[in-house]
Every structure is written in C-alpha cells, then in structure tokens.
Design an enzyme around this catalytic site. Sequence first.
Site, mmCIF file in Angstrom:
data_model
loop_
_atom_site.group_PDB
_atom_site.id
_atom_site.type_symbol
_atom_site.label_atom_id
_atom_site.label_comp_id
_atom_site.label_asym_id
_atom_site.label_seq_id
_atom_site.Cartn_x
_atom_site.Cartn_y
_atom_site.Cartn_z
ATOM 1 N N CYS A 172 0.835 -1.195 0.000
ATOM 2 C CA CYS A 172 0.000 0.000 0.000
ATOM 3 C C CYS A 172 0.875 1.253 0.000
ATOM 4 O O CYS A 172 1.975 1.253 0.535
ATOM 5 C CB CYS A 172 -0.896 0.022 1.240
ATOM 6 N N ARG B 187 4.307 0.086 -6.286
ATOM 7 C CA ARG B 187 4.073 -0.798 -5.145
ATOM 8 C C ARG B 187 2.854 -1.692 -5.365
ATOM 9 O O ARG B 187 2.672 -2.677 -4.656
ATOM 10 C CB ARG B 187 3.875 0.036 -3.877
ATOM 11 N N TRP C 82 -3.841 -2.484 -1.408
ATOM 12 C CA TRP C 82 -3.935 -3.885 -1.810
ATOM 13 C C TRP C 82 -4.909 -4.534 -0.845
ATOM 14 O O TRP C 82 -4.717 -4.499 0.374
ATOM 15 C CB TRP C 82 -2.588 -4.601 -1.683
ATOM 16 N N ASN D 66 -1.269 0.782 6.263
ATOM 17 C CA ASN D 66 -0.531 -0.226 5.509
ATOM 18 C C ASN D 66 -0.128 -1.311 6.499
ATOM 19 O O ASN D 66 0.576 -1.031 7.474
ATOM 20 C CB ASN D 66 0.709 0.405 4.870
ATOM 21 N N GLY D 67 -0.578 -2.565 6.278
ATOM 22 C CA GLY D 67 -0.199 -3.636 7.187
ATOM 23 C C GLY D 67 -1.382 -4.507 7.549
ATOM 24 O O GLY D 67 -2.419 -4.516 6.878
ATOM 25 N N GLU E 139 20.012 -22.232 2.315
ATOM 26 C CA GLU E 139 19.872 -20.829 1.921
ATOM 27 C C GLU E 139 20.861 -19.945 2.677
ATOM 28 O O GLU E 139 21.455 -19.020 2.105
ATOM 29 C CB GLU E 139 18.428 -20.367 2.160
ATOM 30 N N LYS F 94 23.608 -17.597 0.881
ATOM 31 C CA LYS F 94 23.677 -16.151 1.073
ATOM 32 C C LYS F 94 25.076 -15.722 1.478
ATOM 33 O O LYS F 94 25.609 -14.723 1.000
ATOM 34 C CB LYS F 94 22.680 -15.706 2.153
ATOM 35 N N GLU G 84 27.429 -15.977 -1.483
ATOM 36 C CA GLU G 84 27.123 -15.008 -2.529
ATOM 37 C C GLU G 84 27.722 -13.638 -2.260
ATOM 38 O O GLU G 84 28.282 -13.003 -3.164
ATOM 39 C CB GLU G 84 25.600 -14.836 -2.658
ATOM 40 N N HIS H 58 27.754 -38.250 8.807
ATOM 41 C CA HIS H 58 28.026 -38.927 7.543
ATOM 42 C C HIS H 58 29.043 -38.159 6.695
ATOM 43 O O HIS H 58 29.008 -38.240 5.466
ATOM 44 C CB HIS H 58 26.727 -39.132 6.771
ATOM 45 N N LYS I 7 21.448 -10.700 -11.489
ATOM 46 C CA LYS I 7 20.138 -10.817 -10.852
ATOM 47 C C LYS I 7 19.286 -11.867 -11.536
ATOM 48 O O LYS I 7 18.559 -12.619 -10.883
ATOM 49 C CB LYS I 7 19.422 -9.462 -10.873
#
Length: 618
Positions: A2, A27, A75, A99-100, A490, A494, A497, A513, A613
């Site tokens: 929003c 947005r 939204w 907003n939220g 992940e 990160k 990266e 193992h 990207k």
Amino acid sequence: MCGIIGILGKSSVAHELVDALKRLEYRGYDSAGVATIEPDGTFARRRAVGKLRNLEAVLSESPLAGAIGIGHTRWATHGGVTEKNAHPHATERVAVVHNGIIENFRELKTFLIGAGHEFKSETDTEVVAHLVTRYLDEGLPPKEAVAATLKLLTGAYALLFLFPTDGDLLIGARSGPPLAIGWGDGEMYFGSDAIALAPFTDRVTYLEDGDYAVLHRSGAAIYDAADNPVQRPMVISNAAAFTVDRGNYRHFMAKEIHEQPEVIGHTLGHYLDLTAGRTRLPEASGPRASVGVGGVDWASLDRITISACGTAYYAGLVAKYWFERIARIGVDIDVASEFRYREAPLPEKGLALFVSQSGETADTLASLRYCKQHGQTIGAVVNVPASSIGREADIVFPTLAGAEIGVASTKAFTCQLSVLAALAVAAGRARGAINEAEEQALVAELAAVPRLVTEALRLELTIERLAKRISKAKDVLYLGRGTSFPLALEGALKLKEISYIHAEGYAAGELKHGPIALIDETMPVVVIAPHDRLYEKTVSNMQEVAARGGRIILITDEAGAEAISLEATETIVLPTMSDLVAPIVYAVPVQLLAYHTAVLMGTDVDQPRNLAKSVTVE
C-alpha cells in the site's frame, strides 16, 4: 504494498495527494482514496476502485478544497476490492489510512460493536478509527488517543491519522512497514518512502520501528513506543532521480530485508481472506478458469512437480514439506538445470510449479516447456507476472515483493514462501486433509508473519555482533532439520554469494556422515533449530559439534534457548511461533547474518562479483 501520503499544505492538496500516490504505483494497488479537512472544518472523502485515473475522475466531478489531507493506494487484505473497503476509513472524529495487518482486529471489533460502534467496511483498519474515536470521546487529546490505541494493536502497520477538529495536525505511526517525514517550508509531509515525497522536499526523516510522530506545519515531534520524545536524523534524499531509492539504508539489500514485514503482508493478503480466516486463491483465467480452486483441481492430484534455481529452489524445498504434511500430496522437486535433462516421467494431468523471482531464468523456463509438452498444468510463482515464465504458464501465482535490486534475493524469497504456504493450506482444505477449523488456525498463523518478521528485525544489533565472528572464518557450516534444512542451504548460499566465505548447508542428521570431519575450534556452525518436534534430535548434533571444539551460533526461540546448556553456544532468540511460519521468519536472521558479514568483509553487497540478478543463459 500500500502507498501512504499525508500533506499539511498551504492550499488545496487533493491533486498533490494523487500525484504523490502516482509515484507509489510501482508498489501495486487495487483501489485508492483521499480525505481532506474542508474549509468549513468537516471531513471530505473521495474513493475509487481500480487505477488512480478513476480517483482523478471522481475528484474532477467533486473537487476538494482542503489544505490538509491523507491519501492511500490499497492492496486488499481484509474484505474485497470495493469502494467501501477503500481507504481512508473514517468516523466523525478521525480519518485513517493504513498499511499492514492488524492481527487482533476481530477481538477489538467484537468489543467495539458491543460498546455501540457501527462498522461500514470489512477491513481491519476501521477498527483503528473506532478505537481512536472511543478515546477521543473519553476526553483524550488526539496524540494521547493515538498513543493509547497503538498499545492495543497486535500486528505490523504504518498509520496516518487526520482530525477534523485541527487543521494543523497529522499523526503517523510505524511498527514494521516504513513511514517517512518530509520537511517543507511551512509545509510538512508523511510518505511511505522518499519517492512519494520527492516532488515536495528532499529533506526526509525516517521513523524507526515503534515510533509515532506528531506533525504541524511548523515542524514535527517524534516519540518512541514508550512515549518518550526522541530525535531521528534528517537526511537529504536523492529519490527524485530514481525510480527506486535506498532510503536511509546503506545498501539495497538492507532496505529489502527491512521491507519484508510490508511485502509479506501484502502477498499474504492476496491469497488469504483474513476477515473470514480462509484461503482466497486468485481466480484463474483462460482455459483454467472453471477448474478447481485457483485454477487447480487439487483434490485429483497425486503428485506435484516443483522446479527452480538457487534461492527459489530452496523455497520450493520448504514447500515440499508443507504440501506433503498439510495437503498430503507427494512432491518431486529438482534444480531446474538438472530436471530439464533427466527426461523425468510425469504423472498424467499433474501440476508442475515453477518458482522464479524474475520469471526469466533460462533453466527454469526450459523445464517449464518440458512439463508443458508432457501434459502438465503449469503454475508459476513469480515476482514479474508479465515475464516469460508468467506468460507461458497456465496459472500465475504472483509474489508481491516489488522491485528487488540486490542480486542476493531476500524479500522475494520470503514472499515466495508466503505464496507456497498459502497454496499448501488451500490444497489441504480442497483435498479434505484439513477441516475448516484447521484452515482458520493456519490462516491466523500466517497472518502473524509480518509482526513476527518485525520482531526478528529488532535483533539486528545482536546479529551484527555475531557477524564479526563469521567474518574471521574461512569456512562456515549451517545445519537444520525439517523445514530448517532448506534454510541451512539458503544461509550458506547467502554467505557465499555476498561475503565470498565458503559455507555449506547440511541436514543436521547428516553431520556424522561426513561433515563432522571438518569441525574444529575455528569452524563456526550456525544451527537453525526452533523448539519443535525435531529440536531434541538437533541438540544431539550440537553436542557432537561442541565436543569437537566447534563454536555454535544457535538460531532458536525462547523455549529452545532455555533448553540448551552448551557453553560453546551463542544464541539468536526469536519469538515463539508455529511450525508452519517458522521457515519464513527464520529466514530473516539468516539474511542479516550474511549481510553484516559481507559489510564487515567490505564486499559489494548489492552486486557481488560474478553474479547477475537474472540468469537468462545456461
């Protein structure tokens, strides 16, 4: 996301409000509205469904003259896309834009209805307007009425308040989603970000989490969550030159990490009916329009095939646990660059899901085409619906992360998880694997995610301190069980990266193992272990690490922190949460740990070497 704007001006502000909202169109929104205090001291509102041109048409037919006003692009999260649900929401004493997500709005609404308040919308936001009104009716001044209301709210929110009794007063509050103050010459502003404020001023103050601010044309007073006056720095913004601005963050990645409460909330709002407490998948179009729920006949599925690359693959790996446990559907998942060459047999009339931030990933697109050739229904979880993957899919399940500039994905990942979690719950209900009460409980758990992510972000100073240890290491090990295993993968990705430190993620049960051979006193071991049904098994793996001199950084919750007694352990303690939402929230400290390590290493955080990207070639 929003968009919010507030203006304390010198003349009519309606068109300035709309122009500012146009700068926030990136947005996303489905309705819009403005409210002003007219020269006779009364409220006037104009609202419209659809694009801002519809609101402009309403204003052309019925202009507003007020020199103070608030505006909003919405939204839908609570209630459908209708004019009555569009913001601002108002009583006779206050108008509000929001907003939220207010998680406890049902309890508050029940109380207020019992006290004689009448509601006109389906939204959670209207509860805020009525709470402030109640306090005003009791004799509290506007500032105190807002402060008292904020203490009753559970959730993540940015709020603006307009009072017809005072044409020189705007109040704004932030808990999670961003809100900024703009400083003018005898004029003052609120905005969702500096882009909205760029036509008016380049002098901006960003509210910190928990702050609320009282604006008059002569200036602003800012208070923290404990009602103490505080000072926040004024910065010079260059937002006028850019479509997307870093705000007061050093890197886009940091900004995007901190945007997660907001974008997750909007993504969840797209897939959940938070008023009714059930899933609400977008209707499919074209040949799938009459099929099942959201274009998928979930009840007839035997298996789902998921394919993706990089971070999106890990989102799909978490989704495998969700679909199998909640919906009782078997899931095959593979890295797209491998799947496309396996010539995998596929179930008749199966569903194939492809996850991608850009929607242009070459290997994922090739895998999609293979599945399409073999009669699969194609679903795309993408951040860019008009992308190649989005266009070639039968059904698009959009993430609403907004533009992600940092190469290392953060908010796109958690929005992908949010979509996939909602799909798993919808599938479970459609298949009869969960009942209505269980669906409502799971939806309530998902609704809490923006608040939980906000709480996780408050641990940043602790995480920054722990990053100093990581920055001195040559190798780092990440461990997790269940849905924490993909987060371990992940986390390692990160760190590799953006800091260029070698890291590996493993299922904690695999430690003996092979990986245990790497453990020594120089090896940091990051263990992701919420206090769930697998916690005790993970503790045994931590004991094995500690016995060999490994230094553990444990990411857990309060119960997990209390249950551990290893001397070698440092902890990041997150709030208590359900198993369903833990992967989304636990992603945040993993991201922050990598980010602050990279900053200490002096690398190019937003554009790390050798990476792009969107990978559009093999």
